[in-house]
Enzyme design. Sequence first.
Site, PDB file in Angstrom:
ATOM      1  N   LYS A  13       0.691  -1.060   0.041  1.00 30.73           N
ATOM      2  CA  LYS A  13      -0.269   0.097  -0.076  1.00 30.73           C
ATOM      3  C   LYS A  13       0.524   1.059  -0.006  1.00 30.73           C
ATOM      4  O   LYS A  13       0.444   2.170  -0.989  1.00 30.73           O
ATOM      5  CB  LYS A  13      -0.943   0.182   1.408  1.00 30.73           C
ATOM      6  CG  LYS A  13      -2.337  -1.259   1.486  1.00 30.73           C
ATOM      7  CD  LYS A  13      -2.570  -0.792   2.424  1.00 30.73           C
ATOM      8  CE  LYS A  13      -2.749  -0.924   3.985  1.00 30.73           C
ATOM      9  NZ  LYS A  13      -1.674  -1.993   4.121  1.00 30.73           N
ATOM     10  N   ARG A  88      -9.659   1.440   9.249  1.00 30.91           N
ATOM     11  CA  ARG A  88      -9.423  -0.575   8.951  1.00 30.91           C
ATOM     12  C   ARG A  88     -10.054  -0.890   9.897  1.00 30.91           C
ATOM     13  O   ARG A  88     -10.273  -2.608   9.538  1.00 30.91           O
ATOM     14  CB  ARG A  88      -7.854  -0.064  10.342  1.00 30.91           C
ATOM     15  CG  ARG A  88      -6.516   0.235  10.227  1.00 30.91           C
ATOM     16  CD  ARG A  88      -6.101  -1.594   8.971  1.00 30.91           C
ATOM     17  NE  ARG A  88      -4.812  -1.445   9.583  1.00 30.91           N
ATOM     18  CZ  ARG A  88      -3.805  -0.928   9.455  1.00 30.91           C
ATOM     19  NH1 ARG A  88      -3.496   0.295   8.189  1.00 30.91           N
ATOM     20  NH2 ARG A  88      -2.459  -1.102   9.956  1.00 30.91           N
ATOM     21  N   ARG A 127      12.561  -7.038   5.424  1.00 31.53           N
ATOM     22  CA  ARG A 127      11.976  -5.725   5.632  1.00 31.53           C
ATOM     23  C   ARG A 127      13.095  -4.907   6.802  1.00 31.53           C
ATOM     24  O   ARG A 127      13.231  -5.973   7.989  1.00 31.53           O
ATOM     25  CB  ARG A 127      10.747  -4.577   6.183  1.00 31.53           C
ATOM     26  CG  ARG A 127       9.806  -4.360   4.999  1.00 31.53           C
ATOM     27  CD  ARG A 127       8.637  -4.207   5.339  1.00 31.53           C
ATOM     28  NE  ARG A 127       7.675  -4.058   4.907  1.00 31.53           N
ATOM     29  CZ  ARG A 127       6.530  -3.618   5.124  1.00 31.53           C
ATOM     30  NH1 ARG A 127       6.375  -3.413   6.478  1.00 31.53           N
ATOM     31  NH2 ARG A 127       5.478  -3.648   4.226  1.00 31.53           N
TER      32      ARG A 127
HETATM   33  P1  AMP Z   1       0.724   0.137   8.953  1.00 25.46           P
HETATM   34  O1  AMP Z   1       1.792   1.009   8.961  1.00 25.46           O
HETATM   35  O2  AMP Z   1      -0.725   1.442   8.432  1.00 25.46           O
HETATM   36  O3  AMP Z   1       0.875  -1.293   8.892  1.00 25.46           O
HETATM   37  O4  AMP Z   1       0.555   0.374  10.595  1.00 25.46           O
HETATM   38  C1  AMP Z   1       0.964   0.165  11.558  1.00 25.46           C
HETATM   39  C2  AMP Z   1       0.605   0.366  13.148  1.00 25.46           C
HETATM   40  O5  AMP Z   1      -0.329   1.145  13.020  1.00 25.46           O
HETATM   41  C3  AMP Z   1      -0.685  -0.806  12.864  1.00 25.46           C
HETATM   42  O6  AMP Z   1       0.157  -2.035  12.942  1.00 25.46           O
HETATM   43  C4  AMP Z   1      -1.670   0.321  14.042  1.00 25.46           C
HETATM   44  O7  AMP Z   1      -0.865  -0.629  15.542  1.00 25.46           O
HETATM   45  C5  AMP Z   1      -1.174   1.482  13.779  1.00 25.46           C
HETATM   46  N1  AMP Z   1      -2.241   1.897  12.847  1.00 25.46           N
HETATM   47  C6  AMP Z   1      -2.626   2.531  11.710  1.00 25.46           C
HETATM   48  N2  AMP Z   1      -3.002   2.614  11.170  1.00 25.46           N
HETATM   49  C7  AMP Z   1      -4.435   2.437  11.978  1.00 25.46           C
HETATM   50  C8  AMP Z   1      -5.337   2.435  11.933  1.00 25.46           C
HETATM   51  N3  AMP Z   1      -6.104   3.543  10.751  1.00 25.46           N
HETATM   52  N4  AMP Z   1      -5.943   2.201  13.324  1.00 25.46           N
HETATM   53  C9  AMP Z   1      -5.993   1.885  14.320  1.00 25.46           C
HETATM   54  N5  AMP Z   1      -4.396   1.333  14.435  1.00 25.46           N
HETATM   55  C10 AMP Z   1      -3.251   1.996  13.033  1.00 25.46           C
END
Ligand code: AMP
Length: 213
Positions: A13, A88, A127
């Site tokens: 993404k 999410r 990564r």
């Molecule tokens: P990502 O890089 O988008 O995978 O996000 C890393 C972490 O940030 C996730 O595992 C969640 O702990 C938190 N996070 C990111 N976006 C959200 C969201 N929309 N709602 C809740 N937690 C989020």
Amino acid sequence: MHLVLLGPPGAGKGTQATILARDLRLAHISTGDMLRTAVREGSDLGLAAREYMDRGELVPDELVIALIQDRLGAPDARGGFILDGFPRNVSQAERLDEILEELNLPLELVLNLQVPEAELIRRMTGRRVCPGCGESYHLVFNPPKSLGVCDQCGEDLIQRDDDKEATVRMRLEVYERENAPLVEYYGEAGLLVDIDGRGTVEQVYDRIRSELK
Ligand code: AMP
């Protein structure tokens, strides 16, 4: 354009959203990046979010919604945006609809990137990031010139806690549970398009662009 990019962690993404934002001049809004910045800066939000992130759980909705509301209100979002990692779950999606209605920026399309689980685990556990300059690498797909060391600034590379295998599995489980209703929500709204997320960055990007035509 007003877009949402859905997809499991590791589906690409962030990569796709970055290229789309550049080519279509959109604001790239990633809640994961915003939360990681808050953690690095040690802000109140960062302190509150960190424990959830390290465990691979979702940060509470109120925190993320406040963040996104602020960000979507910024002037650059009026020129178009791509949301990466938000919403999410359905309750975040409902709040997003309200926020966008107030701002008069209705969603146009929700892209749902799909990648098989074994491939996601391979991508994520490989990564590595540089704690100094933020550059990212992959042991297989994009290795640094010298093992374990950043090409840009020479710092030792690290694996993000949330890219460790146990946490990756947890993140995928959370995704499965929360995302299915979200896919249904946007499907019913007539906004959802599935994108095959396998293959190279360019192949996936071409598939996305042909849906945007
Ligand atoms: P990502 O890089 O988008 O995978 O996000 C890393 C972490 O940030 C996730 O595992 C969640 O702990 C938190 N996070 C990111 N976006 C959200 C969201 N929309 N709602 C809740 N937690 C989020």
